[in-house]
Design a protein around this motif. Structure first.
Motif, mmCIF file in Angstrom:
data_model
loop_
_atom_site.group_PDB
_atom_site.id
_atom_site.type_symbol
_atom_site.label_atom_id
_atom_site.label_comp_id
_atom_site.label_asym_id
_atom_site.label_seq_id
_atom_site.Cartn_x
_atom_site.Cartn_y
_atom_site.Cartn_z
ATOM 1 N N TRP A 24 74.565 -23.868 63.439
ATOM 2 C CA TRP A 24 75.524 -24.180 64.612
ATOM 3 C C TRP A 24 76.827 -23.798 64.369
ATOM 4 N N GLY A 25 77.341 -23.604 63.213
ATOM 5 C CA GLY A 25 78.682 -23.165 63.056
ATOM 6 C C GLY A 25 78.778 -21.303 63.414
ATOM 7 N N VAL A 26 77.734 -20.881 62.802
ATOM 8 C CA VAL A 26 77.568 -19.353 63.012
ATOM 9 C C VAL A 26 77.303 -19.217 64.878
ATOM 10 N N GLY A 27 76.284 -20.056 65.098
ATOM 11 C CA GLY A 27 76.270 -19.804 66.682
ATOM 12 C C GLY A 27 77.685 -19.796 67.473
ATOM 13 N N ALA A 28 78.236 -21.058 67.170
ATOM 14 C CA ALA A 28 79.748 -21.492 67.923
ATOM 15 C C ALA A 28 80.674 -20.235 67.535
ATOM 16 N N ALA A 29 80.630 -19.671 66.322
ATOM 17 C CA ALA A 29 81.772 -18.677 66.140
ATOM 18 C C ALA A 29 81.513 -17.532 66.629
ATOM 19 N N LEU A 48 71.014 -14.240 66.615
ATOM 20 C CA LEU A 48 69.990 -13.869 65.846
ATOM 21 C C LEU A 48 70.259 -14.658 64.305
ATOM 22 N N GLY A 49 71.524 -14.632 64.129
ATOM 23 C CA GLY A 49 72.077 -15.423 62.965
ATOM 24 C C GLY A 49 71.683 -17.060 63.002
ATOM 25 N N TRP A 50 71.763 -17.455 64.030
ATOM 26 C CA TRP A 50 71.460 -18.898 64.349
ATOM 27 C C TRP A 50 69.905 -18.953 64.189
ATOM 28 N N LEU A 51 69.004 -18.008 64.955
ATOM 29 C CA LEU A 51 67.722 -17.982 64.698
ATOM 30 C C LEU A 51 67.094 -18.139 63.059
ATOM 31 N N VAL A 52 67.824 -17.141 62.520
ATOM 32 C CA VAL A 52 67.394 -16.908 61.147
ATOM 33 C C VAL A 52 67.740 -18.304 60.214
ATOM 34 N N LEU A 53 68.725 -18.778 60.434
ATOM 35 C CA LEU A 53 69.199 -20.074 59.615
ATOM 36 C C LEU A 53 68.177 -21.203 60.111
ATOM 37 N N GLN A 54 67.830 -21.258 61.308
ATOM 38 C CA GLN A 54 66.955 -22.340 61.753
ATOM 39 C C GLN A 54 65.489 -22.092 61.384
ATOM 40 N N VAL A 55 64.881 -20.728 61.298
ATOM 41 C CA VAL A 55 63.876 -20.516 60.743
ATOM 42 C C VAL A 55 63.610 -21.114 59.270
ATOM 43 N N ALA A 56 64.723 -20.537 58.438
ATOM 44 C CA ALA A 56 64.895 -20.805 57.171
ATOM 45 C C ALA A 56 64.848 -22.451 56.849
ATOM 46 N N ALA A 57 65.671 -23.152 57.804
ATOM 47 C CA ALA A 57 65.525 -24.589 57.589
ATOM 48 C C ALA A 57 64.057 -25.165 57.707
ATOM 49 N N VAL A 58 63.527 -24.711 58.713
ATOM 50 C CA VAL A 58 61.949 -25.266 58.901
ATOM 51 C C VAL A 58 61.199 -24.785 57.914
ATOM 52 N N ALA A 59 61.230 -23.571 57.279
ATOM 53 C CA ALA A 59 60.528 -23.267 56.239
ATOM 54 C C ALA A 59 60.913 -24.226 55.095
ATOM 55 N N LEU A 60 61.990 -24.511 54.670
ATOM 56 C CA LEU A 60 62.299 -25.529 53.534
ATOM 57 C C LEU A 60 61.574 -26.734 53.823
ATOM 58 N N GLU A 61 61.779 -27.294 55.010
ATOM 59 C CA GLU A 61 61.364 -28.489 55.192
ATOM 60 C C GLU A 61 59.743 -28.519 55.230
ATOM 61 N N SER A 62 59.155 -27.554 55.391
ATOM 62 C CA SER A 62 57.704 -27.325 55.427
ATOM 63 C C SER A 62 57.324 -27.596 54.014
ATOM 64 N N ILE A 63 58.181 -27.151 52.888
ATOM 65 C CA ILE A 63 57.422 -27.199 51.734
ATOM 66 C C ILE A 63 57.187 -28.449 50.937
ATOM 67 N N ARG A 64 55.885 -28.619 50.536
ATOM 68 C CA ARG A 64 55.442 -29.913 50.030
ATOM 69 C C ARG A 64 54.926 -29.770 48.674
ATOM 70 N N GLU A 65 55.080 -30.509 47.717
ATOM 71 C CA GLU A 65 54.252 -30.606 46.479
ATOM 72 C C GLU A 65 53.100 -31.225 46.390
ATOM 73 N N GLU A 66 51.959 -30.530 46.236
ATOM 74 C CA GLU A 66 50.541 -31.013 46.082
ATOM 75 C C GLU A 66 50.077 -31.061 44.869
ATOM 76 N N ARG A 67 49.757 -32.277 44.253
ATOM 77 C CA ARG A 67 49.097 -32.093 43.085
ATOM 78 C C ARG A 67 47.642 -32.533 43.078
#
Length: 70
Positions: A24-29, A48-67
């Motif tokens: 959001w900071g990148v988008g506003a600036a 595009l910077g906003w989009l890339v950072l949002q996709v990266a955040a979603v990807a990180l939130e999707s990581i789960r550890e499965e045992r």
């Protein structure tokens, strides 16, 4: 003694949260800079910077550890 790294889900959640804030900071600036400079490429780059950072955040939130249970 070797360095041991452990999966920490809270750290990933915190990183995802900070990436969302940064996006959001990148988008506003970029919006302010694009309007001030009257340059559409700055607006597009900011979007595009906003989009890339949002996709990266979603990807990180999707990581789960499965045992597997054996």
């Amino acid at each position: 003694m070797g360095l041991k790294l452990y999966f920490n889900p809270k750290a990933l959640e915190a990183l995802a949260k900070e990436l969302r804030r940064a996006s959001w900071g990148v988008g506003a600036a970029a919006a302010v800079g694009g309007v001030k400079l009257e340059n559409a490429s700055v607006l597009v780059a900011g979007g595009l910077g906003w989009l890339v950072l949002q996709v990266a955040a979603v990807a990180l939130e999707s990581i789960r550890e499965e045992r597997s249970v054996k």
